[in-house]
Design a protein around this motif. Structure first.
Motif, PDB file in Angstrom:
ATOM      1  N   ASP A 184      72.025  44.010  22.494  1.00  0.00           N
ATOM      2  CA  ASP A 184      73.170  44.278  21.618  1.00  0.00           C
ATOM      3  C   ASP A 184      73.546  45.754  21.597  1.00  0.00           C
ATOM      4  N   ASN A 185      72.827  46.572  22.347  1.00  0.00           N
ATOM      5  CA  ASN A 185      73.065  48.017  22.395  1.00  0.00           C
ATOM      6  C   ASN A 185      73.000  48.669  21.030  1.00  0.00           C
ATOM      7  N   ASP A 186      72.141  48.140  20.157  1.00  0.00           N
ATOM      8  CA  ASP A 186      71.932  48.728  18.833  1.00  0.00           C
ATOM      9  C   ASP A 186      71.016  49.945  18.886  1.00  0.00           C
ATOM     10  N   ILE A 187      70.123  49.979  19.857  1.00  0.00           N
ATOM     11  CA  ILE A 187      69.186  51.095  20.004  1.00  0.00           C
ATOM     12  C   ILE A 187      69.923  52.212  20.724  1.00  0.00           C
ATOM     13  N   LYS A 188      69.974  53.384  20.093  1.00  0.00           N
ATOM     14  CA  LYS A 188      70.751  54.500  20.643  1.00  0.00           C
ATOM     15  C   LYS A 188      69.886  55.620  21.218  1.00  0.00           C
ATOM     16  N   MET A 189      68.596  55.615  20.884  1.00  0.00           N
ATOM     17  CA  MET A 189      67.696  56.626  21.421  1.00  0.00           C
ATOM     18  C   MET A 189      66.264  56.155  21.241  1.00  0.00           C
ATOM     19  N   VAL A 190      65.381  56.704  22.081  1.00  0.00           N
ATOM     20  CA  VAL A 190      63.964  56.373  22.023  1.00  0.00           C
ATOM     21  C   VAL A 190      63.154  57.654  22.080  1.00  0.00           C
ATOM     22  N   CYS A 191      62.092  57.698  21.290  1.00  0.00           N
ATOM     23  CA  CYS A 191      61.127  58.791  21.335  1.00  0.00           C
ATOM     24  C   CYS A 191      59.748  58.194  21.583  1.00  0.00           C
ATOM     25  N   SER A 192      59.080  58.718  22.598  1.00  0.00           N
ATOM     26  CA  SER A 192      57.710  58.308  22.880  1.00  0.00           C
ATOM     27  C   SER A 192      56.791  59.511  22.726  1.00  0.00           C
ATOM     28  N   ILE A 193      55.814  59.350  21.875  1.00  0.00           N
ATOM     29  CA  ILE A 193      54.771  60.362  21.719  1.00  0.00           C
ATOM     30  C   ILE A 193      53.512  59.760  22.341  1.00  0.00           C
ATOM     31  N   VAL A 194      53.138  60.256  23.486  1.00  0.00           N
ATOM     32  CA  VAL A 194      51.976  59.821  24.281  1.00  0.00           C
ATOM     33  C   VAL A 194      51.972  58.321  24.565  1.00  0.00           C
ATOM     34  N   GLY A 195      53.138  57.740  24.800  1.00  0.00           N
ATOM     35  CA  GLY A 195      53.216  56.314  25.088  1.00  0.00           C
ATOM     36  C   GLY A 195      53.037  56.008  26.562  1.00  0.00           C
ATOM     37  N   PRO A 196      52.249  54.985  26.885  1.00  0.00           N
ATOM     38  CA  PRO A 196      52.118  54.562  28.286  1.00  0.00           C
ATOM     39  C   PRO A 196      53.460  54.059  28.815  1.00  0.00           C
ATOM     40  N   THR A 197      53.752  54.406  30.052  1.00  0.00           N
ATOM     41  CA  THR A 197      55.020  54.001  30.666  1.00  0.00           C
ATOM     42  C   THR A 197      54.836  53.101  31.877  1.00  0.00           C
ATOM     43  N   ASN A 198      53.638  53.114  32.478  1.00  0.00           N
ATOM     44  CA  ASN A 198      53.445  52.409  33.747  1.00  0.00           C
ATOM     45  C   ASN A 198      52.023  51.883  33.855  1.00  0.00           C
ATOM     46  N   PHE A 199      51.864  50.588  33.658  1.00  0.00           N
ATOM     47  CA  PHE A 199      50.538  49.994  33.745  1.00  0.00           C
ATOM     48  C   PHE A 199      50.096  49.734  35.180  1.00  0.00           C
ATOM     49  N   THR A 200      50.946  50.087  36.160  1.00  0.00           N
ATOM     50  CA  THR A 200      50.546  49.997  37.563  1.00  0.00           C
ATOM     51  C   THR A 200      50.149  51.366  38.118  1.00  0.00           C
ATOM     52  N   ASP A 201      50.100  52.359  37.277  1.00  0.00           N
ATOM     53  CA  ASP A 201      49.697  53.722  37.658  1.00  0.00           C
ATOM     54  C   ASP A 201      48.278  53.694  38.224  1.00  0.00           C
ATOM     55  N   PRO A 202      48.059  54.296  39.392  1.00  0.00           N
ATOM     56  CA  PRO A 202      46.708  54.327  39.976  1.00  0.00           C
ATOM     57  C   PRO A 202      45.649  54.929  39.050  1.00  0.00           C
ATOM     58  N   ASN A 203      46.051  55.791  38.130  1.00  0.00           N
ATOM     59  CA  ASN A 203      45.084  56.319  37.164  1.00  0.00           C
ATOM     60  C   ASN A 203      44.470  55.191  36.343  1.00  0.00           C
ATOM     61  N   TYR A 204      45.184  54.102  36.193  1.00  0.00           N
ATOM     62  CA  TYR A 204      44.670  52.917  35.500  1.00  0.00           C
ATOM     63  C   TYR A 204      44.088  51.906  36.486  1.00  0.00           C
ATOM     64  N   THR A 205      44.861  51.590  37.523  1.00  0.00           N
ATOM     65  CA  THR A 205      44.482  50.474  38.398  1.00  0.00           C
ATOM     66  C   THR A 205      43.319  50.788  39.333  1.00  0.00           C
ATOM     67  N   ASN A 206      42.992  52.051  39.493  1.00  0.00           N
ATOM     68  CA  ASN A 206      41.818  52.427  40.290  1.00  0.00           C
ATOM     69  C   ASN A 206      40.591  52.662  39.420  1.00  0.00           C
ATOM     70  N   ASN A 207      40.645  52.219  38.179  1.00  0.00           N
ATOM     71  CA  ASN A 207      39.571  52.430  37.222  1.00  0.00           C
ATOM     72  C   ASN A 207      39.158  51.066  36.647  1.00  0.00           C
ATOM     73  N   GLN A 208      37.963  50.635  36.988  1.00  0.00           N
ATOM     74  CA  GLN A 208      37.521  49.294  36.577  1.00  0.00           C
ATOM     75  C   GLN A 208      37.485  49.139  35.058  1.00  0.00           C
ATOM     76  N   ALA A 209      37.175  50.191  34.339  1.00  0.00           N
ATOM     77  CA  ALA A 209      37.158  50.086  32.873  1.00  0.00           C
ATOM     78  C   ALA A 209      38.545  49.726  32.347  1.00  0.00           C
ATOM     79  N   TRP A 210      39.601  50.314  32.926  1.00  0.00           N
ATOM     80  CA  TRP A 210      40.964  49.988  32.500  1.00  0.00           C
ATOM     81  C   TRP A 210      41.325  48.570  32.901  1.00  0.00           C
ATOM     82  N   LEU A 211      40.933  48.160  34.121  1.00  0.00           N
ATOM     83  CA  LEU A 211      41.231  46.797  34.558  1.00  0.00           C
ATOM     84  C   LEU A 211      40.547  45.769  33.663  1.00  0.00           C
TER      85      LEU A 211
END
Length: 149
Positions: free
Chosen positions: A26-53
């Motif tokens: 509905d285009n009601d959201i006009k802006m977003v603020c992320s404070i330390v929010g994850p953006t990519n769960f396919t990031d190798p920093n996660y996917t190359n780490n068994q604890a994260w998997l």
């Protein structure tokens, strides 16, 4: 007003971006603020780490290796389009939970798409920055909201 801005920290930042980019029909959201929010769960920093998997599997019940598209759908970086809302991001350069690459990569993607965004990096971890940096982040967020909302 029927216009909204979403602001969240950590998981809340992730959900703010995910909703703002992927579910703002509905285009009601006009802006977003992320404070330390994850953006990519396919990031190798996660996917190359068994604890994260293992954490992924425990939280979602979905194995990463055989369900990568599922994790792409959960990642704001894959939901961003040229019509995504203006975004401001704050990250720490020593965050043990959300690597700096999360904000840097989304910043580059939004720039590529022509979406107004601001990326801010502070010395510190998962939102635990110095008082000076915290006040700077607050001032930047206020200015962003006044200018983009």
């Amino acid at each position: 007003s029927d216009d909204f801005g979403l602001i969240g920290a950590s998981a809340g930042g992730h959900l703010s971006m995910l909703y703002g980019y992927g579910y703002n029909s509905d285009n009601d959201i006009k802006m977003v603020c992320s404070i330390v929010g994850p953006t990519n769960f396919t990031d190798p920093n996660y996917t190359n780490n068994q604890a994260w998997l293992d954490l992924y599997l425990n939280i979602t019940g979905v194995e990463y290796a055989s369900n990568i598209p599922y994790y792409e759908q959960l990642s704001p970086i894959f939901r961003a389009t040229s019509s995504s809302v203006p975004t401001i991001m704050f990250y720490g350069n020593a965050d043990p939970l959300v690597p700096t690459s999360q904000g840097q990569d989304l910043h580059a993607k939004l720039d590529q798409l022509g979406v107004y965004n601001e990326f801010n990096l502070y010395n510190g971890g998962h939102g635990n920055w110095s008082q000076t940096d915290t006040l700077d982040a607050y001032a930047k967020l206020v200015a962003f909201v006044q200018n983009k909302f």
